[in-house]
Design an enzyme around this catalytic site. Sequence first.
Site, mmCIF file in Angstrom:
data_model
loop_
_atom_site.group_PDB
_atom_site.id
_atom_site.type_symbol
_atom_site.label_atom_id
_atom_site.label_comp_id
_atom_site.label_asym_id
_atom_site.label_seq_id
_atom_site.Cartn_x
_atom_site.Cartn_y
_atom_site.Cartn_z
ATOM 1 N N CYS A 10 4.763 -32.840 43.043
ATOM 2 C CA CYS A 10 5.980 -31.734 43.051
ATOM 3 C C CYS A 10 6.797 -32.017 41.853
ATOM 4 C CB CYS A 10 7.109 -32.181 43.843
ATOM 5 S SG CYS A 10 6.994 -33.884 44.494
ATOM 6 N N ASN A 13 7.581 -36.867 42.725
ATOM 7 C CA ASN A 13 6.340 -37.540 43.401
ATOM 8 C C ASN A 13 7.044 -38.744 44.729
ATOM 9 O OD1 ASN A 13 3.520 -40.041 43.239
ATOM 10 N ND2 ASN A 13 4.500 -37.767 45.035
ATOM 11 N N CYS A 15 10.164 -37.214 46.897
ATOM 12 C CA CYS A 15 10.834 -36.427 47.543
ATOM 13 C C CYS A 15 9.560 -35.727 48.186
ATOM 14 C CB CYS A 15 11.876 -35.777 47.514
ATOM 15 S SG CYS A 15 13.584 -36.493 46.901
ATOM 16 N N SER A 17 6.245 -34.452 47.651
ATOM 17 C CA SER A 17 4.602 -34.499 48.007
ATOM 18 C C SER A 17 4.330 -36.373 48.967
ATOM 19 C CB SER A 17 4.406 -34.738 46.020
ATOM 20 O OG SER A 17 4.617 -35.736 45.411
ATOM 21 N N ASP A 125 13.274 -27.618 46.968
ATOM 22 C CA ASP A 125 13.847 -29.788 46.656
ATOM 23 C C ASP A 125 15.665 -29.917 47.379
ATOM 24 O OD1 ASP A 125 14.042 -31.785 44.811
ATOM 25 O OD2 ASP A 125 14.548 -30.418 42.860
HETATM 26 P P1 4NP Z 1 10.482 -34.399 44.229
HETATM 27 O O1 4NP Z 1 12.220 -34.288 44.081
HETATM 28 O O2 4NP Z 1 9.823 -33.299 43.405
HETATM 29 O O3 4NP Z 1 10.221 -33.083 45.787
HETATM 30 O O4 4NP Z 1 10.340 -35.045 44.142
HETATM 31 C C1 4NP Z 1 12.504 -34.640 42.679
HETATM 32 C C2 4NP Z 1 12.983 -35.835 42.408
HETATM 33 C C3 4NP Z 1 13.704 -36.251 41.115
HETATM 34 C C4 4NP Z 1 14.550 -34.993 40.753
HETATM 35 C C5 4NP Z 1 14.518 -33.720 41.237
HETATM 36 C C6 4NP Z 1 13.386 -33.528 42.071
HETATM 37 N N1 4NP Z 1 15.064 -35.723 39.486
HETATM 38 O O5 4NP Z 1 15.529 -34.704 39.183
HETATM 39 O O6 4NP Z 1 14.977 -36.458 39.194
#
Ligand code: 4NP
Length: 154
Positions: A10, A13, A15, A17, A125
Amino acid sequence: MTKPSVLFVCLGNICRSPLAEAALRKAAADAGLVIDIDSAGTADYHVGKAPDPRSVAEAAAFGVDISHLRARQVTANDFRRFDFIYALDHSNLRDLQRIAPADATATLALVLDAVPGREGAPVADPYYGGEEDFRATREDVYAAARAIVTALSA
Ligand code: 4NP
């Protein structure tokens, strides 16, 4: 047959994945299948951090503890080391296609491509969402994990 290997990717990494990793650990254990499973992010924002507590809570619903995981960024070697690399959404897939080395051997796909009827759909997301969004992520990645186990068992 050698042990199949699966990497979920994702953005952060923290949330989606890590929760996909937990879902596949649960589905593989239930099926008695041994799979080499890992997760990574395309971005380096959260490298070294533990998973989001909301993902840790959802993984616990599978009886899988992911609190010890630490975020890492996907590497060129991942494209040679893993049989399958599953992107959680289209942006992740595009980023993977862009950075894939010339000698990549991994099969790249969207994770929901594994689920009949959900091909081409993203796992949304949940980072800026609430508990219900993390529950929806859990349901999506568990559907994918069961489909992956079915495909690898065939
Ligand atoms: P993930 O979620 O890609 O599922 O781990 C996110 C974690 C952090 C961010 C975006 C999505 N961020 O913008 O910091």
